[in-house]
Design a protein around this motif. Structure first.
Motif, PDB file in Angstrom:
ATOM      1  N   GLY A   1       6.512   3.077  -7.938  1.00  0.00           N
ATOM      2  CA  GLY A   1       5.770   4.580  -7.865  1.00  0.00           C
ATOM      3  C   GLY A   1       4.603   4.502  -7.436  1.00  0.00           C
ATOM      4  N   VAL A   2       4.323   3.456  -6.457  1.00  0.00           N
ATOM      5  CA  VAL A   2       3.082   3.376  -5.539  1.00  0.00           C
ATOM      6  C   VAL A   2       3.105   3.576  -4.051  1.00  0.00           C
ATOM      7  N   GLU A   3       2.565   4.572  -3.417  1.00  0.00           N
ATOM      8  CA  GLU A   3       2.419   4.697  -1.998  1.00  0.00           C
ATOM      9  C   GLU A   3       1.523   3.905  -1.498  1.00  0.00           C
ATOM     10  N   MET A   4       1.528   2.823  -0.694  1.00  0.00           N
ATOM     11  CA  MET A   4       0.547   1.978  -0.179  1.00  0.00           C
ATOM     12  C   MET A   4       0.006   2.859   1.223  1.00  0.00           C
ATOM     13  N   LEU A   5       0.472   3.611   1.919  1.00  0.00           N
ATOM     14  CA  LEU A   5      -0.047   4.342   2.836  1.00  0.00           C
ATOM     15  C   LEU A   5      -0.113   5.904   2.350  1.00  0.00           C
ATOM     16  N   PRO A   6      -0.736   6.444   1.449  1.00  0.00           N
ATOM     17  CA  PRO A   6      -1.037   7.774   1.050  1.00  0.00           C
ATOM     18  C   PRO A   6      -1.793   8.335   2.374  1.00  0.00           C
ATOM     19  N   ASP A   7      -1.727   9.816   2.340  1.00  0.00           N
ATOM     20  CA  ASP A   7      -2.267  10.442   3.549  1.00  0.00           C
ATOM     21  C   ASP A   7      -3.556  10.223   3.661  1.00  0.00           C
ATOM     22  N   GLU A   8      -4.581   9.721   2.857  1.00  0.00           N
ATOM     23  CA  GLU A   8      -5.847   9.533   3.099  1.00  0.00           C
ATOM     24  C   GLU A   8      -6.107   8.217   3.898  1.00  0.00           C
ATOM     25  N   LEU A  61      -7.033  -2.309   2.988  1.00  0.00           N
ATOM     26  CA  LEU A  61      -5.653  -2.069   2.609  1.00  0.00           C
ATOM     27  C   LEU A  61      -5.094  -3.377   1.903  1.00  0.00           C
ATOM     28  N   TYR A  62      -5.145  -4.546   2.927  1.00  0.00           N
ATOM     29  CA  TYR A  62      -4.518  -5.766   2.663  1.00  0.00           C
ATOM     30  C   TYR A  62      -4.965  -6.255   1.453  1.00  0.00           C
ATOM     31  N   ASN A  63      -6.401  -6.135   1.290  1.00  0.00           N
ATOM     32  CA  ASN A  63      -7.082  -6.855  -0.106  1.00  0.00           C
ATOM     33  C   ASN A  63      -6.228  -5.892  -1.441  1.00  0.00           C
ATOM     34  N   TRP A  64      -6.432  -4.632  -1.069  1.00  0.00           N
ATOM     35  CA  TRP A  64      -6.071  -3.659  -2.205  1.00  0.00           C
ATOM     36  C   TRP A  64      -4.399  -3.925  -2.422  1.00  0.00           C
ATOM     37  N   SER A  65      -3.694  -4.243  -1.476  1.00  0.00           N
ATOM     38  CA  SER A  65      -2.265  -4.765  -1.804  1.00  0.00           C
ATOM     39  C   SER A  65      -1.808  -5.788  -2.587  1.00  0.00           C
ATOM     40  N   GLN A  66      -2.737  -6.976  -2.634  1.00  0.00           N
ATOM     41  CA  GLN A  66      -2.459  -8.095  -3.153  1.00  0.00           C
ATOM     42  C   GLN A  66      -1.606  -8.067  -4.606  1.00  0.00           C
ATOM     43  N   PRO A  67      -1.928  -7.224  -5.614  1.00  0.00           N
ATOM     44  CA  PRO A  67      -1.116  -7.165  -6.555  1.00  0.00           C
ATOM     45  C   PRO A  67       0.513  -7.069  -6.252  1.00  0.00           C
TER      46      PRO A  67
END
Length: 268
Positions: A222-229, A154-160
């Motif tokens: 418009g991006v949810e960083m913690l979606p259900d999956e 998640l942290y790596n994905w969040s970088q932008p």
């Protein structure tokens, strides 16, 4: 900067860790006086409250009214809401007069400041030559290998969605200008390593993630960083349906220095 934290001020106050006593004891041991501290970027006063146990008086400033409204009030802490840019005249009137402060602290904040002006302010208010500046921040936490793997992804994905200043933290301030002299007994100004721990169930751990400035930035796009999956991935590795209380460990690094004779002469 204030806008990044205003909207999640309550999450920040509840989910962020406090700082270890060893950190404050180390700083205090390097100082001949313990009368007045200026805690800059105090947020909800986490560091200020702990500083107030050691020092006679603390002036705690922040640009976010929402954060200050959540700060714990103590008789020896004076909270001051400041503008984003503070002149030396305003600093001396609203915060502290010249040569009056024993310690300037910046907890989880130095990377947000305009450093040339801030360092001018620090040199102005610190007592000469032994006044100290201490700035620290914590890195991303660890829990256990299974949780850490999901968190790292998640942290790596969040970088932008992080502000550029976040890389300064990830690099442990090592490339950040810090023009001060080492304190007594130390060969350098740091970074020095500490750690803090916080007990969390999964709900509180996810609230910590939602307190990120990057989470707020993503949400506004418009991006949810913690979606259900993603929440389901965390729940799977956390165990006990997320109710188990785990120890979350946050590495801390500290930069510390004093004004010193040479820097005073250079300023004159």
């Amino acid at each position: 900067m204030a806008d990044l934290f205003n909207k999640q001020a309550e999450k920040y106050a509840e989910a962020r860790p406090t700082y270890p006593a060893e950190l404050f004891d180390f700083i205090a041991s390097k100082m001949p006086r313990h009368d007045l501290v200026w805690d800059v970027g105090t947020g909800n006063g986490q560091a200020a409250v702990q500083l107030a146990e050691i020092y006679k008086n603390v002036v705690a400033t922040d640009v976010s009214r929402q954060q200050l409204n959540l700060a714990r009030k103590l008789p020896n802490i004076r909270y001051v809401h400041t503008p984003g840019s503070l002149s030396l005249y305003e600093l001396h009137i609203d915060v502290a007069p010249p040569d009056s402060v024993d310690l300037v602290t910046a907890a989880q904040a130095l990377h947000w400041f305009g450093l040339p002006l801030f360092y001018e302010q620090v040199r102005s208010v610190l007592r000469k030559p032994d006044g100290i500046i201490a700035a620290w921040s914590y890195l991303e936490p660890t829990v256990d290998p299974a949780v850490d793997a999901v968190f790292s992804s998640l942290y790596n994905w969040s970088q932008p969605y992080w502000a550029p200043q976040r890389k300064i933290v990830d690099d442990r301030y090592q490339d950040l200008e810090f023009p001060f002299e080492p304190v007594q007994g130390e060969p350098s100004t740091g970074p020095f390593d500490f750690f803090t721990e916080k007990k969390m169930n999964l709900s509180l751990f996810l609230k910590y993630i939602r307190s990120w400035s990057a989470y707020q930035t993503a949400k506004e796009k418009g991006v949810e960083m913690l979606p259900d999956e993603t929440v389901a991935d965390f729940r799977k590795v956390w165990g006990s349906d997320g109710e188990e209380v785990k120890t979350v460990r946050f590495p801390i690094f500290l930069m510390i220095g004093k004004v010193g004779v040479n820097l005073v002469d250079a300023g004159n």
